[in-house]
Design an enzyme around this catalytic site. Sequence first.
Site, mmCIF file in Angstrom:
data_model
loop_
_atom_site.group_PDB
_atom_site.id
_atom_site.type_symbol
_atom_site.label_atom_id
_atom_site.label_comp_id
_atom_site.label_asym_id
_atom_site.label_seq_id
_atom_site.Cartn_x
_atom_site.Cartn_y
_atom_site.Cartn_z
ATOM 1 N N ARG A 15 -5.598 15.765 -2.152
ATOM 2 C CA ARG A 15 -5.979 15.648 -0.737
ATOM 3 C C ARG A 15 -5.050 14.680 0.004
ATOM 4 N NH1 ARG A 15 -6.952 12.190 3.354
ATOM 5 N NH2 ARG A 15 -7.964 10.750 1.893
ATOM 6 N N ASP A 16 -5.189 13.405 -0.253
ATOM 7 C CA ASP A 16 -4.390 12.397 0.446
ATOM 8 C C ASP A 16 -2.904 12.595 0.170
ATOM 9 O OD1 ASP A 16 -3.833 10.204 1.978
ATOM 10 O OD2 ASP A 16 -4.559 8.719 0.563
ATOM 11 N N HIS A 207 -7.461 0.799 -2.782
ATOM 12 C CA HIS A 207 -6.614 1.949 -2.428
ATOM 13 C C HIS A 207 -5.326 1.377 -1.837
ATOM 14 C CE1 HIS A 207 -6.106 6.168 -0.672
ATOM 15 N NE2 HIS A 207 -5.184 5.468 -0.046
ATOM 16 N N HIS A 209 -1.154 1.502 -0.986
ATOM 17 C CA HIS A 209 0.104 2.217 -0.805
ATOM 18 C C HIS A 209 1.250 1.300 -1.211
ATOM 19 C CE1 HIS A 209 -1.123 5.889 1.667
ATOM 20 N NE2 HIS A 209 -2.261 5.289 1.328
ATOM 21 N N CYS A 240 0.546 8.601 5.353
ATOM 22 C CA CYS A 240 -0.473 8.814 6.374
ATOM 23 C C CYS A 240 0.190 9.355 7.628
ATOM 24 C CB CYS A 240 -1.202 7.515 6.689
ATOM 25 S SG CYS A 240 -2.446 7.715 7.996
ATOM 26 N N ASN A 249 0.903 6.758 -1.777
ATOM 27 C CA ASN A 249 -0.036 5.946 -2.538
ATOM 28 C C ASN A 249 0.642 5.486 -3.822
ATOM 29 O OD1 ASN A 249 -2.774 6.619 -1.149
ATOM 30 N ND2 ASN A 249 -1.778 8.583 -1.414
#
Length: 299
Positions: A15-16, A207, A209, A240, A249
């Site tokens: 997803r991300d 989370h 990056h 993003c 990430n």
Amino acid sequence: MSIPSRVKLVDVGPRDGLQNEKQAVPAAVKIELVHRLQAAGLKDIEVTSFVSPKWVPQMADNAEVMAGIQRQADVRYSVLTPNMQGYQAAAQSKPDEIVVFAAASEAFSQKNINCSIEESIQRFAPVVEAALAAGIYVRGAMSCVVGCPYEGEVPPASVERLAKLMKSIGVQHIGVADTIGVGTPRKVQAAMEATLKHYHLNDISGHFHDTYGQALANTLASLEMGVWQYDASVAGLGGCPYAKGATGNVATEDVVYMLHGMGIETGIDLQKLVAAGAFISDFLQRKSGSRVATAMLKA
């Protein structure tokens, strides 16, 4: 606080990781990636998001991807839901968990979802209520907890405010996200401490990056606080679309290598994980963002 002996990793690559790709990634490839991740031992996978294809065209095949996965009983499959319309569509795919998201920065909230932080919480309240009533677990993500591309440094007080708001609408677990990767260990620890004022240690995850190469250092700093749950993205996929300059990430492979080297259990087979990363990197026709995978594949 002692360092955890076991860590849970949520792979957000499908997803991300893929949401910002320029080239179309077929549903079959996404499904295969999910299958490879669960075969490597991942028990928590963020599969897709039920957002408007106008804003995130890469996720337009969300229902097809969810329907195509051969589910395992011990794996939790989560999806991102930005509003009630997204939740209603997502619910039909029977996710184990939904993810709602809000920013600790007002400017980022406006750029990302076109509303204030307070408005975003009001928008998510009925989503959370509906999910909980349906027996679906609700995870929240707090973005820009240490820095924002528009406002600069984000103070811990802003993080605490958002954590309190998330808790007030029933969000069960909260992710502390350094969305643009500017965090350093002490700043990340301060954001974690602010979140711990409203959430139990067992209900918090990191989370990070890796824009400035600090993601593993920030993971270690969080581990030292006892935080035992983290998001990561296979092959370091992601970025993003609303955060200029934000790179991927932290690579799941790199986190697993570090954790295993510290004697921390993850339940993940690193060789199979590297193979999963190679699969998606080969499809995208680019080098993996994981340094560990690159080293292992050369060896």
